[in-house]
Design an enzyme around this catalytic site. Structure first.
Site, mmCIF file in Angstrom:
data_model
loop_
_atom_site.group_PDB
_atom_site.id
_atom_site.type_symbol
_atom_site.label_atom_id
_atom_site.label_comp_id
_atom_site.label_asym_id
_atom_site.label_seq_id
_atom_site.Cartn_x
_atom_site.Cartn_y
_atom_site.Cartn_z
ATOM 1 N N MET A 1 -20.106 -0.011 20.212
ATOM 2 C CA MET A 1 -19.129 0.857 20.895
ATOM 3 C C MET A 1 -18.948 2.257 20.001
ATOM 4 S SD MET A 1 -16.412 -1.754 22.476
ATOM 5 C CE MET A 1 -16.084 -2.146 21.123
ATOM 6 N N ARG B 1 -12.968 -6.905 7.731
ATOM 7 C CA ARG B 1 -13.018 -8.030 8.966
ATOM 8 C C ARG B 1 -13.856 -9.169 8.335
ATOM 9 N NH1 ARG B 1 -17.467 -4.306 12.167
ATOM 10 N NH2 ARG B 1 -19.086 -4.419 10.390
ATOM 11 N N HIS C 1 -27.868 -0.854 10.222
ATOM 12 C CA HIS C 1 -27.635 -1.487 11.504
ATOM 13 C C HIS C 1 -28.511 -2.462 11.572
ATOM 14 C CE1 HIS C 1 -28.858 -2.060 15.687
ATOM 15 N NE2 HIS C 1 -27.644 -1.933 15.841
HETATM 16 P P1 ADP Z 1 -18.334 1.089 13.690
HETATM 17 O O1 ADP Z 1 -17.436 0.037 14.297
HETATM 18 O O2 ADP Z 1 -19.529 1.547 14.261
HETATM 19 O O3 ADP Z 1 -18.272 0.665 12.130
HETATM 20 P P2 ADP Z 1 -16.109 3.036 12.742
HETATM 21 O O4 ADP Z 1 -14.871 2.947 13.747
HETATM 22 O O5 ADP Z 1 -15.706 1.616 11.750
HETATM 23 O O6 ADP Z 1 -17.221 2.236 13.756
HETATM 24 O O7 ADP Z 1 -16.242 4.147 12.179
HETATM 25 C C1 ADP Z 1 -17.651 4.583 11.933
HETATM 26 C C2 ADP Z 1 -17.814 5.058 10.511
HETATM 27 O O8 ADP Z 1 -16.810 6.146 10.220
HETATM 28 C C3 ADP Z 1 -17.081 4.070 9.320
HETATM 29 O O9 ADP Z 1 -18.131 4.020 8.491
HETATM 30 C C4 ADP Z 1 -15.834 4.233 9.102
HETATM 31 O O10 ADP Z 1 -15.506 3.789 7.764
HETATM 32 C C5 ADP Z 1 -15.579 5.905 9.065
HETATM 33 N N1 ADP Z 1 -14.530 6.085 9.586
HETATM 34 C C6 ADP Z 1 -13.910 6.046 10.688
HETATM 35 N N2 ADP Z 1 -12.561 6.469 10.615
HETATM 36 C C7 ADP Z 1 -12.550 7.285 9.359
HETATM 37 C C8 ADP Z 1 -11.334 8.149 8.871
HETATM 38 N N3 ADP Z 1 -10.371 8.025 9.439
HETATM 39 N N4 ADP Z 1 -11.619 8.658 7.750
HETATM 40 C C9 ADP Z 1 -12.873 8.514 7.155
HETATM 41 N N5 ADP Z 1 -13.926 7.633 7.632
HETATM 42 C C10 ADP Z 1 -13.574 7.031 8.613
HETATM 43 MG MG MG Z 2 -16.986 0.108 11.300
#
Ligand code: ADP
Ligand code: MG
Ligand code: MG
Length: 906
Positions: free
Chosen positions: A109, A371, A489
């Site tokens: 997602m 996780r 990935h």
């Molecule tokens: P996915 O589920 O595809 O891993 P994430 O929501 O975990 O997507 O986010 C994608 C990337 O962006 C990850 O590497 C995450 O650590 C980084 N990221 C998400 N939120 C933040 C934030 N607030 N500050 C810095 N990096 C972030």
């Molecule tokens: Mg992530």
């Protein structure tokens, strides 16, 4: 609904916690939990999964109004904790908007970073940080992500290039640079402008400057991403229900792209590939989250030992390693120490291997996700047993931690060591997901799928993979990528699937257009063979033969543990002594089904068999059967001997006779010669065997009833073999099973023949062997009259293939024409021939077991057929009190684990 839709977290406090993954998604629940146990996490809030379902019910406008008050208050809370303001030009707050479902769906997602930027905010931030490169790097990333995810700028056709990537390429080309990070501030500003123009051109809309509008756009886009194609496909593969929905977590940004003291990375508390208890991971200096997983730059190792191992594999000297590829442990020792302590703390807290994301902003460490890590089957078993030994979990938990299906990987082949010595290593990548793979090269997911459906084995070769490639990865034997690290990935998804994967093989040049890959000056075309070793990262030219896996000590320990808790025994389906021996090694406690028909197909036997079929009278048939007898006896002797001391359930002849005769002219001519008759006689006889519904025709016990001499011969062969073994001091335990019983009269009639023949055999050999006579329950009428049949049968074996066929009225051989539609329309959840239909067929089985046992206390009940090795079906059998399940040899360990889990669940 008046219930709470938004849960806050930050500064060591949280409204949610780890137990709330159903409502907050795994990511949101763990972000809350990390706050509660003192792990540094940027403040934020989570919108519940229920809101995602609500979004699909009431639509965008309505959900925004329902959420507005809570979300605005939650944004205020972040502002207070961060001491900055969303949309403020002097002191702006930026946020990320992240997806996260109850079950982990890595990369499926969407997530948007750096939200809250516009031209004014960018200028303000530049003043505040004095770091325009960082600001405009963040800005262009934001416009790109927002364009892709919210404004749907992603290419429609797979062949089309991403418009943003094209713009980046052009700008880089102009300057002759290859890395994003080498772009100047002016170029980054250009990118922002060009991106916005591309958006306007494609969508006709202006890029939204208002941060609040940006926020709602992103939140709703994350809801929508729950229903994107790849997420739907992933859920299908993993059996995740569509109704769960995704939560949305919004949190303050922390920046790994602020310069050389900033970084971002992914790490694991143990090795997800082999289970070794070794902290490991990868990171990039001056980069943002996505960069590590997207495989844009090849990342560096976090630990020194990881870095050294990498160097060894890559043929890099220690000197060169220290100079060019040092680990975080060596370059940022303080941060490393904190990271190591916190990963340990998280593993201790969750009692399982953790997969974590972190960012370092100007020397300060933040966690962004944790996780329970996805892992290979090998790692799954090792980690469960290690955690047990370390006292972190108990025996039952160790058993429950292992997914039965995943044991499959441990039982599957590895490269033959001898063959490997002669194989030529053509290049080296990272050992991203272990195992051996060998197949024909393909470059596109669609091709991988199509070739696989044609029955070919393929290896998918890509520059890097993206979630769009999922179906292709599932179809391939293995995956080879040019870019991306151990956490790319391709690597993460392959490990989850148990697929062999070599990633980051920098020495390969993939050309999608000409469908070739160039390795060390040699060009390999689509269709050429290549072999991968996912455990070492080595890539070989051509086909390298594989051999069966060796079963490790951990595996054995797990299986022994299973025996301690299980009630359901596991037998095997085996038609040869070899299969019987293999299954015995895997822990089978007998044979649940020996099919006799396969034995008839070997050269001499098929001739005698055909002679029998061709005969027009009893004398002729008996003469032919007499020729078959010694062959059958020898076959049974081999199997009974291999299973010495354990029960062997042998089914009398089952398939319709026309399966044994040739239907084509050439075959019939050969048969005529063999038989010494003319071809018209053969044709006539073959035609007379034709039936409209062969599966409901002259087969099973109906053969034995019309041709009792067949039953007599088979009984003679089985018991004769048993007598000979007993004389040799062995302990044969034969069971004779009559197939396709519909009324107890049929069984009684067959039993009389068996008993009479047995008497003769024992008299001839001058010795007696204990044996039992039972039946298959595979016709619904048999299940419904189980009480009557039990009076005649010493045991029941549920033949769930036929039982499913006849209970549903679906022909197993023709189901493919409508099954996909049924699955699509959710009329069926799964293929009932693969997963036992507990609601219908299962009810019939439960009834028959009870009625049977009421009539004959202690009646032994088992299941054979495909379902006997399918975990949910095995668990069902255990729960209704069956005595055993029988499955193919390679599924025996899977069934044993499922059976133990069923006992523990009760
Ligand atoms: P996915 O589920 O595809 O891993 P994430 O929501 O975990 O997507 O986010 C994608 C990337 O962006 C990850 O590497 C995450 O650590 C980084 N990221 C998400 N939120 C933040 C934030 N607030 N500050 C810095 N990096 C972030
Ligand atoms: Mg992530
Ligand atoms: Mg059957």
């Amino acid at each position: 609904m008046s219930e709470k839709r938004v849960y806050l977290f930050g500064n060591g406090k949280a409204e949610g916690n780890a137990t709330m993954r159903e409502r907050l998604g795994g990511k949101g629940a763990n972000l809350a939990e990390m706050n509660l146990i003192g792990v540094p996490v940027p403040p934020g809030f989570t919108i519940t999964t229920d809101c995602c379902n609500e979004y699909y019910e009431v639509g965008q406008e309505k959900i925004i109004s329902l959420l507005n008050d809570e979300v605005m208050a939650a944004v205020k809370n972040i502002e207070t904790l961060m001491n900055s303001k969303f949309g403020d030009a002097q002191n702006p707050l930026l946020v990320s908007v992240r997806s996260g479902a109850r079950a982990s769906m890595p990369g499926m997602m969407d997530t948007i970073l750096n939200l809250g930027l516009n031209d004014e905010v960018a200028e303000g931030m530049t003043k505040k940080t004095g770091n325009p490169h960082f600001v405009y790097d963040s800005y262009r990333r934001f416009v790109q992500m927002y364009g892709d995810v919210v404004l749907e700028m992603k290419p429609v056709n797979k062949e089309d290039r991403d418009p943003f990537e094209e713009i980046i390429e052009k700008v880089k080309e102009r300057r002759g640079i290859t890395l994003d990070k080498d772009m100047s501030v002016e170029e980054l500003k250009d990118l922002v402008r060009l991106f916005k123009e591309a958006i306007k051109e494609r969508t006709g809309k202006d890029f939204p400057d208002d941060p609040i509008e940006q926020l709602w756009g992103a939140v709703c886009a994350v809801f929508r991403s729950w229903m994107n194609e790849r997420a739907i496909l992933y859920r299908k593969m993993e059996g995740i229900p569509d109704e769960w929905g995704t939560a949305v977590s919004v949190m303050a940004m922390v920046f790994g792209n602020m310069g050389e003291t900033s970084a971002t990375g992914v790490c694991f508390s143990r090795d997800a590939g082999n289970g070794e208890n070794l902290f490991n991971g990868e990171y990039l200096v001056n980069a943002q989250g996505e960069d590590v997983v997207a495989g844009i730059r090849t990342p560096q190792q976090i630990t020194k030992i990881g870095s050294q191992r990498w160097a060894e594999r890559a043929g890099v000297s220690e000197e060169e390693r220290v100079a060019n590829y040092p680990s975080m442990e060596e370059t940022m020792p303080e941060i490393y120490k904190e990271l190591d302590e916190l990963q340990n703390k998280l593993e201790q807290h969750y009692h399982d291997m953790q997969d974590m994301e972190f960012t370092v902003q100007e020397g300060k460490l933040w966690f962004l996700q944790t996780r329970n890590g996805k892992r290979t089957g090998t790692a799954m078993v090792k980690i469960a047993i290690d955690l047990l030994h370390e006292g972190m979990i108990d025996e039952k938990t160790a058993i429950m931690r292992c997914e039965p299906q995943k044991l499959d990987e441990l039982l599957h082949p590895v490269f033959d060591k001898k063959a490997l010595m002669n194989a030529k290593v053509i290049t080296q990548g990272l050992p991203a997901s272990p195992g051996a793979a060998c197949g024909q090269i393909v470059f596109h997911a669609d091709d991988a799928k199509a070739w696989h459906e044609d029955g070919r084995k393929v290896v998918m070769v890509r520059v890097e993979t993206s979630p769009e490639d999922l179906a292709g990865m599932a179809a391939a034997e293995g995956i080879l990528t040019a870019r991306g690290g151990m956490t790319s990935h391709a690597a993460v998804v392959a490990r989850g699937m148990g697929k062999c994967c070599v990633s980051g093989a920098g020495g390969i040049n993939v050309d999608y257009k000409s469908k070739t890959v160039e390795i060390d000056g040699v060009v390999y075309k689509e269709g050429e063979y290549i072999s991968l070793n996912g455990s070492t990262g080595q890539v070989y030219a051509g086909e390298v033969p594989t051999k069966a896996a060796e079963l490790s000590g951990d595996f054995k320990e797990l299986m022994d543990l299973c025996n301690k808790y299980t009630k359901l025994l596991v037998r095997t389906n085996a038609d040869t002594p070899h299969d019987a021996r293999v299954a015995r090694e895997f822990g089978a406690q007998g044979i649940g089904l020996t099919r006799t028909e396969h034995m008839f197909f070997e050269d001499k036997k098929i001739i005698a068999m055909r002679e029998m079929i061709l005969s027009e009278n009893v004398e002729g048939r008996e003469k032919a059967l007499a020729k078959l007898l010694p062959y059958q006896k020898a076959d049974f002797k081999g199997i009974l001997e291999a299973m010495d001391g354990l029960p062997v359930n042998i089914r009398l002849l089952d398939p319709p006779l026309h399966e044994f005769v040739p239907h084509d002219n050439a075959g019939q001519e050969i048969m005529a010669k063999e038989m010494g008759v003319d071809i018209t006689t053969i044709k006539h006889r073959v035609d007379s065997l034709a039936e409209n519904n062969p599966m409901l025709g002259h087969r099973g016990c109906r053969l034995g009833i019309t041709f009792p001499e067949i039953t007599a011969m088979q009984t003679r062969a089985i018991l004769g073999a048993a007598c000979e073994l007993k004389k040799e001091g062995k302990n044969p335990m034969p069971e004779i099973m009559v197939p396709l019983i519909g009324t107890y009269h049929e069984l009684k009639q067959q039993k009389d023949i068996i008993y009479a023949t047995a008497k003769q055999v024992f008299a001839e050999y001058g010795i007696e062997v204990e044996y039992e006579v039972g039946t298959m329950i595979e016709i619904p009428r048999a299940a419904l009259t189980a009480d009557l049949i039990a009076k005649e049968a010493q045991y029941f074996s549920f033949g769930t293939n036929d039982l499913t066929q006849m209970t549903f009225g679906y022909s197993r051989d023709d189901i493919a024409s409508f099954l996909p539609v049924y699955l699509d329309k959710k009329i069926l959840k799964v293929d009932p021939f693969q997963v036992l239909d507990q609601e219908g067929v299962g009810r019939l089985i439960k009834y028959a077991v009870k009625e049977g046992r009421d009539a004959r206390p202690g009646l032994r009940c088992g299941i054979c057929g495909e379902h006997g090795g399918e975990p949910s079906s095995v668990k069902f059998c255990a729960k209704i009190g069956m005595d055993y399940a029988s499955c193919s040899p390679f599924r025996v360990p899977i069934a044993r684990l499922a059976a133990a889990q069923a006992a523990i669940e009760e």
